[in-house]
Design a protein around this motif. Structure first.
Motif, short mmCIF file in Angstrom:
data_model
loop_
_atom_site.label_atom_id
_atom_site.label_comp_id
_atom_site.label_asym_id
_atom_site.label_seq_id
_atom_site.Cartn_x
_atom_site.Cartn_y
_atom_site.Cartn_z
N ASP A 3 0.86 -1.15 0.00
CA ASP A 3 0.00 0.00 0.00
C ASP A 3 0.91 1.22 0.00
O ASP A 3 1.38 1.64 1.03
N VAL A 5 2.62 4.83 -2.04
CA VAL A 5 2.67 5.86 -3.06
C VAL A 5 4.10 6.33 -3.20
O VAL A 5 4.74 6.68 -2.21
N PHE A 339 0.96 10.90 6.89
CA PHE A 339 2.28 11.23 6.38
C PHE A 339 3.17 11.78 7.49
O PHE A 339 2.69 12.45 8.41
N HIS B 167 2.85 3.14 8.50
CA HIS B 167 3.04 3.83 7.23
C HIS B 167 2.54 3.02 6.06
O HIS B 167 3.13 2.03 5.68
N SER B 169 0.74 4.70 2.82
CA SER B 169 1.06 5.43 1.59
C SER B 169 2.38 6.20 1.68
O SER B 169 2.97 6.53 0.67
N ASP B 170 2.84 6.48 2.88
CA ASP B 170 4.05 7.29 3.02
C ASP B 170 5.28 6.42 3.19
O ASP B 170 5.84 6.30 4.28
N VAL B 171 5.72 5.80 2.08
CA VAL B 171 6.83 4.86 2.14
C VAL B 171 8.12 5.53 2.59
O VAL B 171 8.94 4.94 3.29
N ALA B 172 8.28 6.79 2.20
CA ALA B 172 9.54 7.47 2.52
C ALA B 172 9.78 7.53 4.02
O ALA B 172 10.91 7.66 4.48
N SER B 173 8.72 7.43 4.80
CA SER B 173 8.85 7.58 6.25
C SER B 173 8.88 6.26 7.01
O SER B 173 8.76 6.26 8.24
N PHE B 300 14.80 7.54 -4.83
CA PHE B 300 13.63 6.90 -4.20
C PHE B 300 12.53 6.67 -5.22
O PHE B 300 11.97 5.58 -5.34
#
Lengths: 704, 704
Positions: A3, A5, A339, B167, B169-173, B300
């Motif tokens: 899941d 983005v 986020f 987390h 949708s916020d994969v970066a975090s 990324f």
């Protein structure tokens, strides 16, 4: 399953950042008196509801997920006995048999069972609301004495065998026959062909020992229409079908798998003459048919009238399920951060996002409207069934009201459950959070006990009939003028530009009323006007259709079917809005009233927004005014935001009712832990530096 | 469970009667060339699709309903081996390892598995589309040689461990870390707190022996962002977690219960340095980090870019499921008669009802649109992944296209499955007819591989960025004028009455284009204009938001979130419409082209009707014109009616794919039997007389 983005960090406007500017103050004014609002929502049968909720909170009655349908059926059958032992299901039955002749209370209590397990609710409904109720309402004293005790205490699990594979909504055309044989003083119940098998019948596959079977009553060569017959189905000891009776298991369904729906067929099965439930039609020993109701049509209508309680209770159960779902999703949305939970700042939660508010608050508003409307329906039902107000007109009004509200609330429940599930992302899909489970179970509420689309069509016919009655003595020319004038701006498209310009300038009378959309009278005027105009237009279009040959008349009707159903829906929505508005009048606490008024406005404006094109096309709203609707809705969302938790808490469902892992505060605990971890790491100076920060530093160094 | 409407026979206009007037002729003109249309729908990878459908038709791969989730999981795992044995799942892998480097074909074949069992599709997607694909795209030759053979032949079932509880949708975090230890030349993979547990991970609960774990790569005290690491999870013999690894079963879900989703956590688990999948970022033995992509953001983005295939394939699978559902529901609707099947006349079938047509044909039209749009998406995907066209711009376009189409098609599938289920009444709820089963399984398609709402927001940002780029060198005054003029009638609400009157008189340029709504150019103009105007308005409203303090800028953005998402949806709908229109150009058979054009018009006008208020508020359609939309849609429904079966037959799914009891002709057989019964009875003179008929006769006798 992932899941994700792939949003490059720091590129473009962030999907979320801190909305400090919009985050409400800690102690927002006005405040809701949650307890008082909760009491109001419980309605007239508050005590019964609380009692039923206490029961529904018990683990013994909860749905266990992941059971095979066989095990689920067994569990629910056991739960039915538990309900009997706890005196939860006899309220509607006669006092002399241990009931309490309390029809409204019975439905109120029954509805609350949905939060334990919808299968339990519906299986109880089959046993006592349909099977038992048919014996009670269609039978006479002898039948009551003979069968009701066993039905009430579950010694006789039974079926309400009406629907056939070939006939769902068209009960009048069922093909099962019960032909009287004066020689033996018996009825011969027979299924003439496969399409006449009884189908989708609860308790038919496994548990049913008896059944009320609906069949065409034939005596002396005359078919007197559909009547109800008590038929023994199975041997109480062996549980095998009795001779001449057969059936099939409907198998697994999309939900409600705790109920053993099945098919039944009868091959010249003989039952005593006295098994005819003969309150509205009797056959003497010699085969003579008599009825207290001369008209076969009206007799049929009367016999089926008791079915309305099914629709009433589905309306209430759908509202209850919507409440539970919203409580879980809104609770979670006040905790979850989508986020940057690892960043240094305090982040907004999901419920601060405009779109999230729109998704959940519009449905919250509709749930309140449906809840207040249901309470009115339930009181009307009780008035009729208690005998307090039970004229033909009362019964017809009740039928129409139920036919209007049940489609809206059951569709609303499915929509709400789905939106809540999606609003909770992957977590919403886990069965431990119940959205998907409840949605699967409630799916069929949209088509059983009256298909929603067919019910709305019935409502449309009632509206047309009322309209025709009003204009019975008016010739067509007058009627046409009525349509034009009563429907103010509907005339626009037939008139010149000057008049159009007037409408645009908000000088028309309807436009004046709409100057402030938040104004209660304006909302009412817009909603009412739409219903009236749609009905009037359809009425005018169909005028004379009865004088056409049948096929042409039907074809004409069919060409307007879609708009008729839309008109019925508009009518039902207006009823919900009126119920919400009525309820506002009884709110004493000013803070509560203020917030509820915002919520009612949100409901009203959402309806207007949904049908905005109609208001524009028909000159009811100017372009200017129409363009303010969306913005005003957005402002209402912001106003409601600080009160969202109070509004779902007022529903009064506790953890044992909601039973969603995500609504337990676990999310907040996890975030607190994460924040504390990062805080400690930063304090220790051991946190790694971000490569991005390094790059920025290097760039700065180069510059410097 | 009963399904009934207590309609007094003969009272009021009948819900249905014979529509002889509207029933189409036996050989309607034009006719569809079903085979040719079928070929066109199969698209570029027709052979692969047919091969995959042949597999999907085999009972070994079919979902068995009613299994416990444990048994279902075991069955699906076995089916994965069956796919390997039948060479169904290696198309995307390198030729040298036994694949065929065929990316588009791989997705096409994968999509078709949904008709066998969505769990099978998604579990295959986890294994080869996510886990295997990550090793292939993020790893280098050594990794390929070491792990791909075992992944391809299922010796190593594995996980794609990206999402964390905290987390989605916020994969970066994500918070899992992989810290390099130069002393041992190992990465230490660690889960710092509960919110960082990997969650919803397919294959994690039971089957996964290995995993690609996404974690923040830390070396020499610097965090280089999210990278992928190959981690062994379980002992291949005992199936027990290896030391330091733990997890949990996600348990039962709303659907897809053939997949063992679960949670994973790592307590300082050490993996060799070379387990870093190092195509886009490498750590030397001494801990030095290097990457071919200097920008961490772009790196990324690139690493996550391979995820797009998940979205592409969900788009296609959703279309396939919609097709199967519509085939079943429309087939049934051509046979089923709701009312009066026992009467003497030939009765209309469900599909002759206007409302029924609206419910099913609008969704049929949208399914065609989604199908053609998907084919374009798949070709674009293949262009990028085959290397034919793989510039950054190509990749970004692909990302945006997938992010636009996947939300629409997955929501559409849920909506279509539900409408089909309701359109089939109680029968639709039986699992044997599959609507409810497919709907439950596809539910999560709306939120996984990118939450639909979040994806649309990404699309909106891309639209805003394009818009800003176009006006980079233009000052704000010009921009504002652009909004006003480009958006023609949007200016209406700021101008005087005279201009309004002009719009009403259809003299504006947009209005001219809209004179014939059925005209292709008019539809395009209306749909395009709406997207452009919405984006321009949002762009103007957000102009300067980046110069605001972060919280204020975010708050401003949030106040326009709803309209931005609406704009993205409008854009995606336009893409679908364009794809449908493009497809029309390649239809050679004139009859097919004519019917498909009606269907495209229905799609276009349904979109315009859905957003009619926008067109009115913004002066794009006059009230007169707007009022014709509904009627024109109704006429299209009548035109399409005779071709409905051809249109669903062209989807090319056979009985082994549809597998719905109601779509087998059983309903027609039952009705034929019933009709024959009544015919014989009437002929024999043994039919009972209706009481109503007797009453009428008596009344006539009295008169006479």
């Amino acid at each position: 399953m992932t899941d994700v983005v792939d949003r490059p960090a720091g590129k473009g406007p962030r999907p979320a950042a801190t909305f400090a500017a919009t985050i409400p103050a800690e102690n927002p004014e006005p405040a809701i008196d949650v307890e008082a609002l909760g009491r109001q929502l419980l309605g007239k049968w508050a005590d019964v509801r609380l009692q039923a909720r206490e029961l529904a909170a018990r683990p013994e009655l909860h749905k266990v997920e992941g059971l095979t349908h066989t095990d689920h059926r067994a569990r629910v059958f056991g739960q039915l006995k538990y309900l009997v032992d706890n005196e939860a299901v006899h309220r509607a039955f006669p006092t002399e048999l241990g009931g309490s002749d309390d029809h409204g209370g019975n439905i109120a209590g029954f509805e609350e069972l949905v939060v334990a397990d919808p299968s339990l609710q519906i299986k109880a409904g089959v046993q006592w609301g349909l099977f038992g109720s048919a014996v009670m309402h269609l039978g006479t004293a002898e039948h009551h004495a003979k069968w009701l005790p066993g039905i009430m205490n579950l010694e006789i699990p039974g079926c309400f065998a009406m629907t056939e594979t070939g006939h769902g909504s068209d009960v009048a055309s069922i093909a099962t026959t019960a032909t009287y044989d004066p020689a033996t003083e018996e009825f011969v119940v027979n299924t003439p062909f496969r399409a006449a098998w009884k189908d989708y019948i609860g308790n038919a596959a496994i548990d049913g020992l008896g059944a009320v079977v609906f069949a065409q009553l034939v005596t002396h060569g005359v078919n007197h229409g559909v009547h109800a017959f008590y038929v023994d189905l199975r041997d109480p000891d062996t549980k095998e079908f009795l001779p001449g009776i057969g059936g099939e298991d409907d198998g697994i369904k999309g939900g409600l798998n705790g109920i053993d729906n099945g098919r039944l067929h009868f091959t010249n099965v003989r039952v005593p003459r006295t098994n005819l439930l003969n309150r509205y039609g009797n056959v003497d020993a010699d085969g003579t048919y008599t009825s207290p109701i001369a008209s076969p049509g009206r007799r049929f209508f009367t016999m089926l009238g008791t079915l309305v309680q099914g629709r009433v209770s589905l309306d209430g159960a759908a509202v209850a399920a919507s409440k539970v779902a919203l409580k879980a999703a809104i609770q979670y949305a006040t905790e979850r951060r989508q986020f940057n939970a690892s960043s240094h700042t305090e982040e907004e939660v999901l419920l601060d996002y405009q779109r999230h508010q729109r998704r959940l608050f519009t449905r919250l508003a509709a749930t309140y409207a449906a809840s207040f409307a249901h309470e009115q329906l339930l009181q009307k039902f009780d008035d009729v069934f208690s005998g307090a107000h039970d004229t033909d007109a009362d019964r017809q009004d009740l039928e129409t009201l139920a036919a209007a509200l049940k489609p809206l609330s059951t569709w609303h429940a499915l929509d709400t459950l789905q939106e809540c599930r999606e609003a909770c992302g992957g977590a919403g899909f886990l069965i431990e959070n119940r959205f998907a489970s409840l949605r699967a179970d409630l799916d069929v509420y949209a088509t059983f006990e009256g298909d929603n689309t067919v019910l709305l069509q019935l409502v449309a016919k009632r509206l047309l009939a009322d309209y025709a009655k009003e204009f019975r003595n008016v010739d067509f020319g007058v009627l046409a003028r009525y349509v034009v004038t009563q429907a103010a701006g509907a005339a626009v498209h037939r008139t010149g530009l000057r008049q159009v310009a007037q409408f645009m300038a908000d000088t028309g009378s309807v436009q004046k009323a709409a100057i402030a959309l938040r104004d209660e009278d304006s909302q009412r005027a817009l909603l009412t006007d739409r219903v009236q105009t749609m009905v009037a237009e359809a009425g005018a279009a169909l005028k004379g259709s009865k004088r056409l040959p049948q096929d042409k008349g039907a074809a004409l009707f069919n060409r307007h079917q879609n708009e008729l159903i839309d008109a019925a829906q508009a009518h039902a929505e207006l009823l919900q809005w009126e119920a919400f508005t009525d309820a506002l009048q009884t709110v004493e606490d000013p803070g509560t009233r203020k917030v509820l008024t915002w919520l009612r406005d949100l409901f009203g404006l959402s309806l207007i927004e949904k049908n905005l094109s109609w208001y524009l096309m028909n000159g009811r709203l100017s372009m200017q005014r129409a363009r303010t609707v969306g913005g005003y809705i957005n402002r209402l969302l912001e106003k409601i935001r600080p009160h969202a938790l109070d509004l779902v808490d007022a529903f009064g469902y506790g953890d044992d009712h909601v039973r969603a892992a995500i609504a337990t505060g676990a999310e907040k605990a996890r975030q607190d832990e994460a924040r504390e971890y990062f805080r400690t790491a930063r304090a220790s100076g051991q946190s790694p530096v971000d490569e991005k920060v390094l790059i920025a530093r290097t760039a700065a160094d180069r510059k410097g």
